[in-house]
Enzyme design. Structure first.
Site, PDB file in Angstrom:
ATOM      1  N   LYS A   1      -6.613   3.708  -4.064  1.00 31.41           N
ATOM      2  CA  LYS A   1      -7.083   3.695  -2.675  1.00 31.41           C
ATOM      3  C   LYS A   1      -7.309   5.122  -2.206  1.00 31.41           C
ATOM      4  CE  LYS A   1      -5.309   2.238   1.884  1.00 31.41           C
ATOM      5  NZ  LYS A   1      -4.220   1.497   2.571  1.00 31.41           N
TER       6      LYS A   1
ATOM      7  N   ASP B   1       0.861  -1.182   0.000  1.00 30.58           N
ATOM      8  CA  ASP B   1       0.000   0.000   0.000  1.00 30.58           C
ATOM      9  C   ASP B   1       0.899   1.234   0.000  1.00 30.58           C
ATOM     10  OD1 ASP B   1      -1.748  -2.164   0.651  1.00 30.58           O
ATOM     11  OD2 ASP B   1      -3.160  -0.742   1.532  1.00 30.58           O
TER      12      ASP B   1
ATOM     13  N   LYS C   1     -10.011   0.534  -3.552  1.00 30.19           N
ATOM     14  CA  LYS C   1     -10.001   0.253  -2.111  1.00 30.19           C
ATOM     15  C   LYS C   1     -10.431   1.495  -1.339  1.00 30.19           C
ATOM     16  CE  LYS C   1      -7.059  -1.005   1.829  1.00 30.19           C
ATOM     17  NZ  LYS C   1      -5.763  -1.552   2.308  1.00 30.19           N
TER      18      LYS C   1
END
Length: 241
Positions: free
Chosen positions: A159, A95, A188
């Protein structure tokens, strides 16, 4: 009949263990909770990545960690080193936080180059990357450009946020990101998904993952609605997001 199967929602959750005050006992308890509920991944502080990967070995729960977290201002060389170390330690999903300063400055070539480098490192090792925008500081034009860049360089997810900015995922942002990302790029949500109904709502938009610390509450409710046995697993609820 329920509108979902248990695995549909359990495999949306990246159980977050990123709060810097978590002790090793807290991290171990969080990993065991994630295994008990069979979530998608554990997203853990980088220093505990190797141990986390060892604990998850043989399960269907993936090991994940953060790159350039939480502010994104690391040099590209440091982000590369973080990615390489994470993968060496067994990380399956990275991430990565974009360089927010460069995004806000409109330095798109630099932003694209950095994301592309981390994606290349991960994909070469057979692993995946989620690119964190920190949407609460961006306008729609900037969010859309990031989605376009992530599509171009074949990032695996876009994300919304780190969970440490001024805001988290909103349904408006999630719809925008889904609309402007390629079909091969997943979305996400992070920050703000704290109950099952919200999880189901973002799933309907097309979100495939959510960063969550309230995993036990969300999936406990899912199991209750589905008439499944309660899972005896507890962990600290201060893990982040």
């Amino acid at each position: 009949m329920a509108e979902f199967e248990y695995q549909d929602v359990a495999k949306m959750i990246d159980h977050s263990l990123l709060n810097p005050t978590l002790t090793t006992d807290d991290l171990e308890a969080g990993i065991q909770l994630a295994l008990a509920y069979d979530v998608a991944s554990v997203c853990i502080m980088p220093y505990y990545m190797k141990t986390c990967a060892q604990r998850l070995a043989g399960s269907t729960v993936k090991a994940s960690t953060t790159i350039g977290f939480p502010h994104g201002g690391h040099t590209t060389a440091i982000k590369r080193a973080e990615a390489e170390q994470a993968i060496a330690d067994g990380c399956e999903e990275l991430d990565m936080v974009v360089n927010l300063s460069k995004v806000l400055s409109g330095d798109w070539d630099d932003v694209r180059n950095e994301i592309a480098q981390i994606v290349e490192i991960a994909h070469k090792a057979g692993q995946k990357v989620k690119v964190i925008f920190e949407n609460s500081y961006l306008n729609d034009e900037q969010k859309i450009r990031l989605c376009e860049i992530c599509t171009e360089v074949n990032a695996d997810w876009v994300k919304t946020s780190t969970g440490y900015g001024s805001g988290g995922a909103t349904q408006e942002d999630l719809k925008l990101m889904r609309e402007h990302s390629g079909d091969h790029v997943q979305v996400k949500a992070a920050g703000g998904v704290r109950d099952l109904d919200t999880l189901l709502a973002v799933r309907a938009i097309g979100v495939t993952r959510c960063g969550a610390s309230r995993t036990a509450e969300i999936l406990g409710e899912a199991r209750k609605r589905l008439g499944l046995p309660e899972i005896e697993a507890t962990a600290s609820d201060n893990s982040g997001y």
